[in-house]
Design an enzyme around this catalytic site. Structure first.
Site, PDB file in Angstrom:
ATOM      1  N   GLU A 110      -0.913  -6.062   2.304  1.00  0.00           N
ATOM      2  CA  GLU A 110      -0.873  -4.930   1.824  1.00  0.00           C
ATOM      3  C   GLU A 110      -2.378  -6.586   1.031  1.00  0.00           C
ATOM      4  OE1 GLU A 110       1.684  -1.668   1.621  1.00  0.00           O
ATOM      5  OE2 GLU A 110       1.901  -3.787   0.759  1.00  0.00           O
ATOM      6  N   GLU A 130       6.350  -1.687   8.995  1.00  0.00           N
ATOM      7  CA  GLU A 130       7.571  -0.576   8.536  1.00  0.00           C
ATOM      8  C   GLU A 130       8.247   0.157   8.752  1.00  0.00           C
ATOM      9  OE1 GLU A 130       4.806  -2.542   4.872  1.00  0.00           O
ATOM     10  OE2 GLU A 130       5.006  -1.310   6.588  1.00  0.00           O
TER      11      GLU A 130
END
Length: 256
Positions: A110, A130
């Site tokens: 990110e 994740e």
């Protein structure tokens, strides 16, 4: 700074280095606070025209959040309201280059996506793992991947959690270049140097324009771009650029 986050400025280029290589540069709240300082310095300094974000060591750009640290939040709401390091990278006003050396997982990916330009070493691995731990990314992962690589490729990454190679990332347009690991910093410095040599206000305005264009229809984006062009055209740097062209010399830009 010589700490968990290092900042070095030379020739109008700021290097922000995540410096926790023994933990694959996994982020902690302490590192996020240090990143605040680094970003503020870059934003406030006229001497900084381009920023390079990278990780220390040969293995990892950033493996995301340190999972052990996540247990320190008392409630999910505390976790929601934490200082998000991905937001800090998005807060950079200067053009930003991610030099992805090795793993870029979770929040590390990110942060790379929050940069304007991404180049990767040939040993890099990029992923959104994740889901393997029971949650999804929360630092803009889905939206940024969607814009970068399209809906199907984004879904493949966030729904399986499996990483992709640097070459796959290149073929999808997730990174602009793949270079040998020992040439990554040199190539990042070359790109940063080229940007730093351009008119700083125009470069910063281009960054604003690129981000705005993602959420605007074509007609509105074109009108907005024209307004930004007019603002740049009125600067002393633009006048210097025109004069230098007429005088057949290199311009000297002063961010004015």
């Amino acid at each position: 700074m010589t700490s968990l986050v290092n900042l070095h400025i030379q020739n109008h280029v700021a290097w922000i280095e995540l410096n926790r290589p023994e933990k694959l540069n996994a982020m902690t709240p302490e590192m996020a606070e240090l990143l605040v300082q680094a970003v503020q310095t870059c934003n406030q300094s006229d001497d900084v025209r381009t920023v390079i974000l990278t990780g220390a060591g040969p293995k990892s750009f950033c493996a995301g959040s340190d999972i052990v640290e996540l247990d320190s939040y008392a409630t999910p709401w505390d976790f929601r309201n934490r200082r998000d390091y991905c937001d800090l990278i998005r807060a950079l006003k200067k053009p930003a280059i991610a030099a992805i050396n090795g793993y870029a997982f979770g929040g590390g990916l990110e942060m790379a996506l929050a940069c304007d330009i991404r180049i990767a070493s040939d040993n890099a691995k990029l992923g959104s793992p994740e889901i393997k731990l029971g949650w999804i990314g929360g630092g803009g992962m889905t939206a940024q991947l969607l814009h970068s690589i399209g809906a199907s490729n984004a879904a493949l990454m966030v729904m399986t959690g499996d990483p992709i190679s640097a070459q796959q990332a290149l073929s999808w347009g997730l990174v602009s270049e793949v270079v040998a690991s020992d040439a990554l910093r040199e190539r990042a410095a070359a790109i940063a140097g080229a940007i730093a040599a351009r008119a700083p206000i125009a470069a910063e305005t281009a960054k604003v324009n690129l981000r705005a264009a993602l959420s605007m229809p074509m007609e509105q984006a074109t009108a907005y771009e024209r307004d930004l062009q007019t603002i740049c055209f009125a600067t002393a740097d633009a006048m210097e650029g025109r004069r230098a062209f007429q005088e057949k010399r290199s311009p000297t830009f002063r961010r004015r």
